[in-house]
Scaffold this motif. Structure first.
Motif, short mmCIF file in Angstrom:
data_model
loop_
_atom_site.label_atom_id
_atom_site.label_comp_id
_atom_site.label_asym_id
_atom_site.label_seq_id
_atom_site.Cartn_x
_atom_site.Cartn_y
_atom_site.Cartn_z
N GLU A 308 46.67 45.50 98.43
CA GLU A 308 48.08 45.87 98.50
C GLU A 308 48.96 44.69 98.93
N ILE A 309 48.72 43.54 98.30
CA ILE A 309 49.46 42.34 98.68
C ILE A 309 50.95 42.51 98.40
N GLY A 310 51.28 43.10 97.24
CA GLY A 310 52.68 43.29 96.90
C GLY A 310 53.42 44.09 97.95
N TYR A 311 52.78 45.16 98.44
CA TYR A 311 53.41 45.98 99.47
C TYR A 311 53.56 45.19 100.76
N LYS A 312 52.53 44.44 101.11
CA LYS A 312 52.57 43.70 102.38
C LYS A 312 53.66 42.62 102.38
N ILE A 313 53.71 41.82 101.30
CA ILE A 313 54.70 40.75 101.34
C ILE A 313 56.11 41.31 101.23
N GLY A 314 56.25 42.46 100.53
CA GLY A 314 57.55 43.10 100.45
C GLY A 314 58.02 43.60 101.80
N SER A 315 57.14 44.27 102.53
CA SER A 315 57.53 44.81 103.83
C SER A 315 57.75 43.69 104.85
N LYS A 337 59.29 42.93 92.93
CA LYS A 337 59.53 42.54 91.53
C LYS A 337 58.97 41.14 91.28
N LEU A 338 59.19 40.23 92.24
CA LEU A 338 58.67 38.87 92.09
C LEU A 338 57.15 38.91 92.04
N TYR A 339 56.52 39.65 92.94
CA TYR A 339 55.05 39.69 92.96
C TYR A 339 54.51 40.33 91.69
N ASP A 340 55.17 41.37 91.21
CA ASP A 340 54.73 42.02 89.97
C ASP A 340 54.84 41.05 88.79
N ALA A 341 55.94 40.27 88.75
CA ALA A 341 56.11 39.29 87.68
C ALA A 341 55.05 38.21 87.77
N ARG A 342 54.75 37.78 88.98
CA ARG A 342 53.72 36.77 89.20
C ARG A 342 52.35 37.30 88.75
N SER A 343 52.02 38.55 89.09
CA SER A 343 50.75 39.14 88.68
C SER A 343 50.64 39.25 87.17
N LYS A 344 51.75 39.65 86.54
CA LYS A 344 51.77 39.76 85.08
C LYS A 344 51.52 38.39 84.45
N ALA A 345 52.16 37.35 85.00
CA ALA A 345 52.00 36.00 84.46
C ALA A 345 50.56 35.51 84.65
N HIS A 347 47.78 37.32 84.77
CA HIS A 347 46.80 38.06 83.95
C HIS A 347 47.06 37.96 82.45
N THR A 348 48.30 37.74 82.05
CA THR A 348 48.59 37.72 80.62
C THR A 348 49.17 36.40 80.12
N GLY A 349 49.59 35.54 81.05
CA GLY A 349 50.19 34.28 80.65
C GLY A 349 51.61 34.41 80.16
N GLU A 350 52.24 35.56 80.42
CA GLU A 350 53.64 35.76 80.00
C GLU A 350 54.29 36.77 80.91
N LEU A 351 55.61 36.83 80.85
CA LEU A 351 56.36 37.85 81.57
C LEU A 351 56.65 39.01 80.65
N SER A 352 56.66 40.18 81.22
CA SER A 352 56.95 41.37 80.42
C SER A 352 58.36 41.31 79.86
N ALA A 353 58.50 41.77 78.63
CA ALA A 353 59.83 41.81 78.01
C ALA A 353 60.77 42.73 78.80
N LYS A 354 60.19 43.67 79.55
CA LYS A 354 60.99 44.61 80.34
C LYS A 354 61.20 44.12 81.77
N SER A 355 60.72 42.91 82.05
CA SER A 355 60.82 42.40 83.42
C SER A 355 62.27 42.29 83.84
#
Length: 396
Positions: A308-315, A337-345, A347-355
């Protein structure tokens, strides 16, 4: 002790002759044509005259184990002193004082790419950032043919170091120095200052900052000093082409805080990642480095689980920076949002179009977090912080 004036008769005669020729020159073109020939003649003559003869062959220690053979420099140095309107006897005295002292001081000048300042910034211990109103470093020397011009107003980090002894006499047959010298502060310490300066400038602004090379400037009034214009480069990396104007006082404050911060290693890595993100060409790389910067800083507690890194760094960011429930909720969501974008990058090498990530806003938020941690003097007790045991304004 100076030698009796009579022992300097030949040197004074030579210098008087050069001074007389110089006095007859009234045009710059004539001077430029005369100087090389006169310097060569004076050098040969002074090499056989007291007190210069003993140093016709010398080894100059340039610092940090470096050095060069010193030959053929008396004439040019003497002409420079005559241009300054020094009398021959005073020129000889100046050289004798240098021999007696046998200590050389050098300025190591590093252009701080990406930064301009309106006034000189004193960083303490003789270290300073200076604007370049009068070409404090030679752009044509620093930036060779293959590199882009320095951005207008680029400031310079100036460090002074001393070399003791500065020189030693040597025989013409010698291939190197007999003794050794001490350099204070040494190269490692000066590199630490460059790194600390970069981190302070990164936190003071919103742009990239790099110090990719340095140039050596000896005291030109010393005859036995060398290395003028020598460059020292760091490993190649991208560098900024524009300079942001920063607050010199803020840089000095952050520089001081970085020097006193407990556990600086982790915080320095986090700030370095922030700097790398600002050099990134595409948003995927930028989100990766920004995410790493936030994670390094906000997950700094040994033995903590990585779940739960995203939750921890957010809080943690929310309680570090937020002053009320609404602000903490906003910060929490932005860091998530930043951590989710970083995780997406990752695992997939790109940012989500809906980011929905705003990387400029994320940069500003991460910078705020790093500055807040730095201002505390050490990393917070995260458990106590997120349980409301401290407020955002509390310092340790």
């Amino acid at each position: 002790m100076s030698a009796p004036l009579a022992d300097h008769a030949r040197a004074i005669e030579v210098l008087d002759g050069v001074a007389a020729e110089l006095a007859d020159i009234h045009r710059a073109k004539e001077y430029s044509q005369w100087r090389p020939w006169a310097a060569g003649q004076a050098d040969s003559a002074l090499a056989g005259a007291t007190p210069f003869a003993d140093f016709a062959n010398a080894w100059i220690f340039t610092g940090d184990g470096g050095g060069v053979v010193a030959t053929g420099r008396f004439g040019s140095w003497a002409i420079d002193r005559l241009v300054e309107k020094m009398a021959p006897a005073a020129i000889i005295k100046l050289f004798e004082e240098e021999i007696s002292r046998n200590v050389a001081r050098y300025d190591e000048v590093s252009p701080v790419l990406g930064v301009q300042i309106a006034k000189e910034c004193d960083l303490g211990e003789g270290i300073r950032l200076a604007p370049p109103p009068e070409n404090i470093f030679d752009v044509t020397q620093l930036w060779r043919h293959s590199m882009a011009p320095l951005p207008t107003g680029t400031c310079a980090l100036i460090q002074t170091y001393a070399v003791t002894p500065a020189f030693e006499r040597r025989s013409p047959e010698a291939t190197g120095p007999i003794g050794s010298s001490q350099t204070l502060p040494a190269a490692e310490a000066r590199q630490s200052v460059r790194e600390r300066t970069r981190l302070a400038c990164l936190l003071a602004g919103a742009g990239a900052v790099e110090l990719p090379l340095s140039i050596l400037q000896p005291d030109r009034r010393n005859l036995l000093a060398a290395g003028d214009g020598n460059q020292s480069g760091r490993p190649f990396s991208p560098f900024p082409f524009t300079a942001q104007e920063l607050d010199a006082d803020l840089i000095a404050t952050l520089y001081d805080q970085l020097g006193r911060f407990a556990g600086i290693g982790s915080l320095a890595r986090a700030i370095d990642r922030l700097g790398r993100s600002r050099l990134a060409i595409n948003p995927v790389d930028r989100s990766l480095d920004l995410g790493m910067s936030a994670e390094i800083a906000l997950m700094h507690d040994q033995g903590s689980s990585n779940t739960e890194i995203g939750y921890k760094i957010g809080s943690r960011a929310a309680w570090l920076l937020g002053t009320d429930a609404n602000e903490r909720a906003t910060i929490f969501n932005d860091i998530k949002k930043l951590y989710d974008a970083r995780s997406k990058a990752v695992h997939t090498g790109e940012l989500s179009a809906k980011s929905q990530i705003d990387l400029d806003a994320a940069d500003a938020l991460v910078t705020r977090a790093l500055v807040a941690i730095l201002g505390r003097g050490s990393f917070p007790d995260w458990t106590r912080l997120v349980l409301g045991g401290e407020t955002a304004a509390t310092t340790e």
